[in-house]
Motif scaffolding. Structure first.
Motif, PDB file in Angstrom:
ATOM      1  N   ILE A   1      14.770 -85.695  56.872  1.00  0.00           N
ATOM      2  CA  ILE A   1      15.028 -85.055  58.164  1.00  0.00           C
ATOM      3  C   ILE A   1      15.006 -86.062  59.318  1.00  0.00           C
ATOM      4  O   ILE A   1      15.934 -86.059  60.148  1.00  0.00           O
ATOM      5  N   PRO A   2      14.012 -86.959  59.408  1.00  0.00           N
ATOM      6  CA  PRO A   2      14.081 -87.986  60.463  1.00  0.00           C
ATOM      7  C   PRO A   2      15.307 -88.885  60.325  1.00  0.00           C
ATOM      8  O   PRO A   2      15.854 -89.359  61.327  1.00  0.00           O
ATOM      9  N   GLY A   3      15.744 -89.111  59.082  1.00  0.00           N
ATOM     10  CA  GLY A   3      16.898 -89.975  58.861  1.00  0.00           C
ATOM     11  C   GLY A   3      18.208 -89.388  59.352  1.00  0.00           C
ATOM     12  O   GLY A   3      19.149 -90.122  59.661  1.00  0.00           O
ATOM     13  N   ILE A   4      18.297 -88.052  59.400  1.00  0.00           N
ATOM     14  CA  ILE A   4      19.533 -87.408  59.876  1.00  0.00           C
ATOM     15  C   ILE A   4      19.331 -86.758  61.241  1.00  0.00           C
ATOM     16  O   ILE A   4      20.196 -85.996  61.690  1.00  0.00           O
ATOM     17  N   SER A   5      18.212 -87.050  61.895  1.00  0.00           N
ATOM     18  CA  SER A   5      17.911 -86.411  63.188  1.00  0.00           C
ATOM     19  C   SER A   5      18.957 -86.740  64.248  1.00  0.00           C
ATOM     20  O   SER A   5      19.306 -85.886  65.072  1.00  0.00           O
ATOM     21  N   THR A   6      19.475 -87.969  64.238  1.00  0.00           N
ATOM     22  CA  THR A   6      20.505 -88.346  65.213  1.00  0.00           C
ATOM     23  C   THR A   6      21.750 -87.490  65.045  1.00  0.00           C
ATOM     24  O   THR A   6      22.315 -86.985  66.028  1.00  0.00           O
ATOM     25  N   THR A   7      22.176 -87.300  63.822  1.00  0.00           N
ATOM     26  CA  THR A   7      23.343 -86.463  63.539  1.00  0.00           C
ATOM     27  C   THR A   7      23.093 -85.023  63.964  1.00  0.00           C
ATOM     28  O   THR A   7      23.969 -84.385  64.568  1.00  0.00           O
ATOM     29  N   ILE A   8      21.903 -84.515  63.680  1.00  0.00           N
ATOM     30  CA  ILE A   8      21.565 -83.134  64.042  1.00  0.00           C
ATOM     31  C   ILE A   8      21.617 -82.950  65.553  1.00  0.00           C
ATOM     32  O   ILE A   8      22.177 -81.967  66.055  1.00  0.00           O
TER      33      ILE A   8
ATOM     34  N   MET B   1      25.254 -83.020  66.889  1.00  0.00           N
ATOM     35  CA  MET B   1      25.933 -81.765  66.567  1.00  0.00           C
ATOM     36  C   MET B   1      25.404 -80.615  67.416  1.00  0.00           C
ATOM     37  O   MET B   1      26.144 -79.712  67.798  1.00  0.00           O
ATOM     38  N   LEU B   2      24.111 -80.652  67.722  1.00  0.00           N
ATOM     39  CA  LEU B   2      23.506 -79.615  68.565  1.00  0.00           C
ATOM     40  C   LEU B   2      24.057 -79.688  69.984  1.00  0.00           C
ATOM     41  O   LEU B   2      24.337 -78.649  70.604  1.00  0.00           O
ATOM     42  N   ILE B   3      24.235 -80.899  70.504  1.00  0.00           N
ATOM     43  CA  ILE B   3      24.812 -81.069  71.842  1.00  0.00           C
ATOM     44  C   ILE B   3      26.214 -80.478  71.899  1.00  0.00           C
ATOM     45  O   ILE B   3      26.571 -79.752  72.841  1.00  0.00           O
ATOM     46  N   LEU B   4      27.006 -80.779  70.886  1.00  0.00           N
ATOM     47  CA  LEU B   4      28.373 -80.240  70.835  1.00  0.00           C
ATOM     48  C   LEU B   4      28.359 -78.721  70.709  1.00  0.00           C
ATOM     49  O   LEU B   4      29.199 -78.030  71.299  1.00  0.00           O
ATOM     50  N   GLN B   5      27.414 -78.188  69.949  1.00  0.00           N
ATOM     51  CA  GLN B   5      27.302 -76.740  69.781  1.00  0.00           C
ATOM     52  C   GLN B   5      26.922 -76.070  71.095  1.00  0.00           C
ATOM     53  O   GLN B   5      27.443 -75.008  71.435  1.00  0.00           O
ATOM     54  N   ILE B   6      26.027 -76.682  71.848  1.00  0.00           N
ATOM     55  CA  ILE B   6      25.635 -76.134  73.144  1.00  0.00           C
ATOM     56  C   ILE B   6      26.822 -76.121  74.098  1.00  0.00           C
ATOM     57  O   ILE B   6      26.986 -75.207  74.910  1.00  0.00           O
ATOM     58  N   GLY B   7      27.677 -77.121  73.989  1.00  0.00           N
ATOM     59  CA  GLY B   7      28.882 -77.162  74.821  1.00  0.00           C
ATOM     60  C   GLY B   7      29.832 -76.021  74.542  1.00  0.00           C
ATOM     61  O   GLY B   7      30.656 -75.662  75.395  1.00  0.00           O
ATOM     62  N   ASN B   8      29.728 -75.446  73.367  1.00  0.00           N
ATOM     63  CA  ASN B   8      30.582 -74.318  72.992  1.00  0.00           C
ATOM     64  C   ASN B   8      29.890 -72.975  73.200  1.00  0.00           C
ATOM     65  O   ASN B   8      30.271 -71.979  72.599  1.00  0.00           O
ATOM     66  N   LEU B   9      28.874 -72.959  74.056  1.00  0.00           N
ATOM     67  CA  LEU B   9      28.076 -71.749  74.253  1.00  0.00           C
ATOM     68  C   LEU B   9      28.901 -70.602  74.826  1.00  0.00           C
ATOM     69  O   LEU B   9      28.558 -69.439  74.649  1.00  0.00           O
ATOM     70  N   LEU B  10      29.979 -70.926  75.535  1.00  0.00           N
ATOM     71  CA  LEU B  10      30.842 -69.883  76.094  1.00  0.00           C
ATOM     72  C   LEU B  10      32.160 -69.775  75.328  1.00  0.00           C
ATOM     73  O   LEU B  10      33.106 -69.158  75.808  1.00  0.00           O
ATOM     74  N   SER B  11      32.213 -70.403  74.167  1.00  0.00           N
ATOM     75  CA  SER B  11      33.436 -70.367  73.366  1.00  0.00           C
ATOM     76  C   SER B  11      33.154 -69.692  72.031  1.00  0.00           C
ATOM     77  O   SER B  11      32.257 -70.106  71.295  1.00  0.00           O
ATOM     78  N   VAL B  12      33.907 -68.668  71.736  1.00  0.00           N
ATOM     79  CA  VAL B  12      33.786 -67.957  70.461  1.00  0.00           C
ATOM     80  C   VAL B  12      35.154 -67.972  69.802  1.00  0.00           C
ATOM     81  O   VAL B  12      36.171 -67.813  70.475  1.00  0.00           O
TER      82      VAL B  12
ATOM     83  N   SER C   1      18.957 -84.698  76.103  1.00  0.00           N
ATOM     84  CA  SER C   1      18.777 -85.379  74.825  1.00  0.00           C
ATOM     85  C   SER C   1      18.497 -86.866  75.037  1.00  0.00           C
ATOM     86  O   SER C   1      17.629 -87.449  74.391  1.00  0.00           O
ATOM     87  N   LYS C   2      19.230 -87.463  75.964  1.00  0.00           N
ATOM     88  CA  LYS C   2      19.041 -88.888  76.248  1.00  0.00           C
ATOM     89  C   LYS C   2      17.664 -89.151  76.847  1.00  0.00           C
ATOM     90  O   LYS C   2      17.042 -90.179  76.587  1.00  0.00           O
ATOM     91  N   LYS C   3      17.185 -88.188  77.655  1.00  0.00           N
ATOM     92  CA  LYS C   3      15.896 -88.348  78.325  1.00  0.00           C
ATOM     93  C   LYS C   3      14.735 -88.236  77.352  1.00  0.00           C
ATOM     94  O   LYS C   3      13.773 -89.016  77.417  1.00  0.00           O
ATOM     95  N   TYR C   4      14.810 -87.269  76.436  1.00  0.00           N
ATOM     96  CA  TYR C   4      13.666 -86.978  75.575  1.00  0.00           C
ATOM     97  C   TYR C   4      13.751 -87.605  74.175  1.00  0.00           C
ATOM     98  O   TYR C   4      12.736 -87.751  73.502  1.00  0.00           O
ATOM     99  N   SER C   5      14.979 -87.909  73.721  1.00  0.00           N
ATOM    100  CA  SER C   5      15.106 -88.468  72.369  1.00  0.00           C
ATOM    101  C   SER C   5      15.873 -89.777  72.330  1.00  0.00           C
ATOM    102  O   SER C   5      16.028 -90.367  71.264  1.00  0.00           O
ATOM    103  N   GLU C   6      16.407 -90.219  73.486  1.00  0.00           N
ATOM    104  CA  GLU C   6      17.193 -91.443  73.595  1.00  0.00           C
ATOM    105  C   GLU C   6      18.448 -91.392  72.725  1.00  0.00           C
ATOM    106  O   GLU C   6      18.977 -92.427  72.316  1.00  0.00           O
ATOM    107  N   ILE C   7      18.919 -90.179  72.426  1.00  0.00           N
ATOM    108  CA  ILE C   7      20.157 -89.977  71.664  1.00  0.00           C
ATOM    109  C   ILE C   7      21.145 -89.259  72.552  1.00  0.00           C
ATOM    110  O   ILE C   7      20.820 -88.227  73.147  1.00  0.00           O
ATOM    111  N   SER C   8      22.361 -89.774  72.657  1.00  0.00           N
ATOM    112  CA  SER C   8      23.367 -89.128  73.497  1.00  0.00           C
ATOM    113  C   SER C   8      24.756 -89.451  72.971  1.00  0.00           C
ATOM    114  O   SER C   8      24.938 -90.323  72.120  1.00  0.00           O
ATOM    115  N   LEU C   9      25.734 -88.713  73.503  1.00  0.00           N
ATOM    116  CA  LEU C   9      27.114 -88.920  73.093  1.00  0.00           C
ATOM    117  C   LEU C   9      27.724 -90.157  73.732  1.00  0.00           C
ATOM    118  O   LEU C   9      28.703 -90.706  73.226  1.00  0.00           O
ATOM    119  N   ILE C  10      27.170 -90.557  74.885  1.00  0.00           N
ATOM    120  CA  ILE C  10      27.701 -91.724  75.591  1.00  0.00           C
ATOM    121  C   ILE C  10      26.593 -92.707  75.905  1.00  0.00           C
ATOM    122  O   ILE C  10      25.424 -92.358  75.906  1.00  0.00           O
TER     123      ILE C  10
END
Length: 309
Positions: free
Chosen positions: A220-227, A230-241, A300-309
């Motif tokens: 799980i820690p090894g794939i945490s960056t991927t998770i 993907m979660l960031i992208l999913q949140i971006g689709n919060l108004l898209s169904v 995500s960048k603030k709390y986990s240092e992981i971001s899309l950019i």
């Protein structure tokens, strides 16, 4: 400008020609994005006009934010937004973790042949068209010939009209979405798992770690960056169904909970030919989605240092 003068155009042309087959392979993708993604952005200004398709922009009146204000004041505004967000939150809670869990379980299978069979079977629903999936759902849940209602009737209960009952619309959407996408969406997590150094597992075994401990502290820690990505992208689709399945499952009985932004835009734009209003609603959806992506990325960048950019 000085940088452009230093470019060796002959060398660039030679390099492009040498890799011509690679560029030829990506050409359809580039053309697709230009035609269906970037070119339509020019027409977003329709949202600020009282657009008449035969008169064009020159013959149409500029109305500014009129259509946005009309949508915000609409009696259906809060219900449509709530339906869209609530359905996506349920998807985030139940559908998002499903492929992660499935990938972790698949990774634990030691029999490679059985693992390939499970993977193949789980991928198949993804390649079914939405129309076929909805037809299968309606047949399976039919009050008269449906398998589930046959079981219910055999137990002495009255059949349930699942498709026509608003209470069951969201569970049907979420469960069918999990079934359809769990196998395909697990591929990215299986790829991330395969990139974890096997020496970590060997060291864990030497230290006496059990399988569940290896999953918790290595996999799980090894794939945490991927998770997180993907979660960031999913949140971006919060108004898209997904439009197709919602629209095909929608009827007069469940419209109260099934009317979402995508179906509302379709009805306003195509059915009622109110192109300006439909574009305004779609643009509102896109702007909010962009804000959500940027906000999720910043957190995500603030709390986990992981971001899309």
């Amino acid at each position: 400008m000085r940088g452009f003068k230093n470019i060796n155009y002959r060398k660039v042309a030679t390099k492009l020609w040498a890799d011509r087959y690679i560029y030829l392979m990506i050409l359809p993708v580039v053309v697709y994005y230009i035609i269906f993604k970037y070119w339509p952005m020019w027409w977003l200004r329709v949202a600020f006009y009282d657009f008449k398709i035969l008169k064009g922009f020159k013959g149409s009146d500029f109305v500014g934010l009129k259509h946005f204000i009309t949508f915000f004041k609409s009696p259906d505004f809060f219900q449509i937004i709530w339906n869209t967000i609530y359905l996506n939150i349920l998807s985030l809670i139940f559908a998002f973790p499903a492929p992660i869990i499935f990938a972790l379980l698949l990774n634990e299978l030691s029999n490679s042949k059985f693992k390939r069979v499970i993977q193949t079977v789980s991928y198949l629903p993804y390649f079914l068209s939405t129309v076929v999936v909805v037809s299968m759902i309606k047949t399976f849940l039919s009050p008269s010939i449906g398998t589930l209602n046959s079981i219910i009737k055999s137990l002495g209960y009255e059949p349930i009209h699942f498709i026509g009952d608003p209470e069951y619309f969201r569970p049907i959407m979420i469960l069918s979405g999990i079934w359809q996408g769990i196998g395909w969406n697990s591929i990215i997590y299986l790829s991330a798992i395969s990139g974890i150094d096997t020496e970590l597992y060997e060291s864990a075994v030497i230290d006496g770690a059990k399988r569940y401990q290896q999953i918790l502290y290595i996999t799980i820690p090894g794939i945490s960056t991927t998770i997180i990505i993907m979660l960031i992208l999913q949140i971006g689709n919060l108004l898209s169904v997904g439009f197709e399945k919602v629209y095909l499952l929608q009827n007069a009985q469940n419209i109260r909970v099934s009317e979402v932004l995508s179906t509302y835009v379709y009805k306003m734009g195509i059915t009622r030919s109110n192109y300006s209003f439909a574009t305004a609603v779609g643009l509102f959806n896109g702007v909010i989605s962009l804000i959500l992506v940027l906000l999720a990325n910043k957190l995500s960048k603030k709390y986990s240092e992981i971001s899309l950019i």
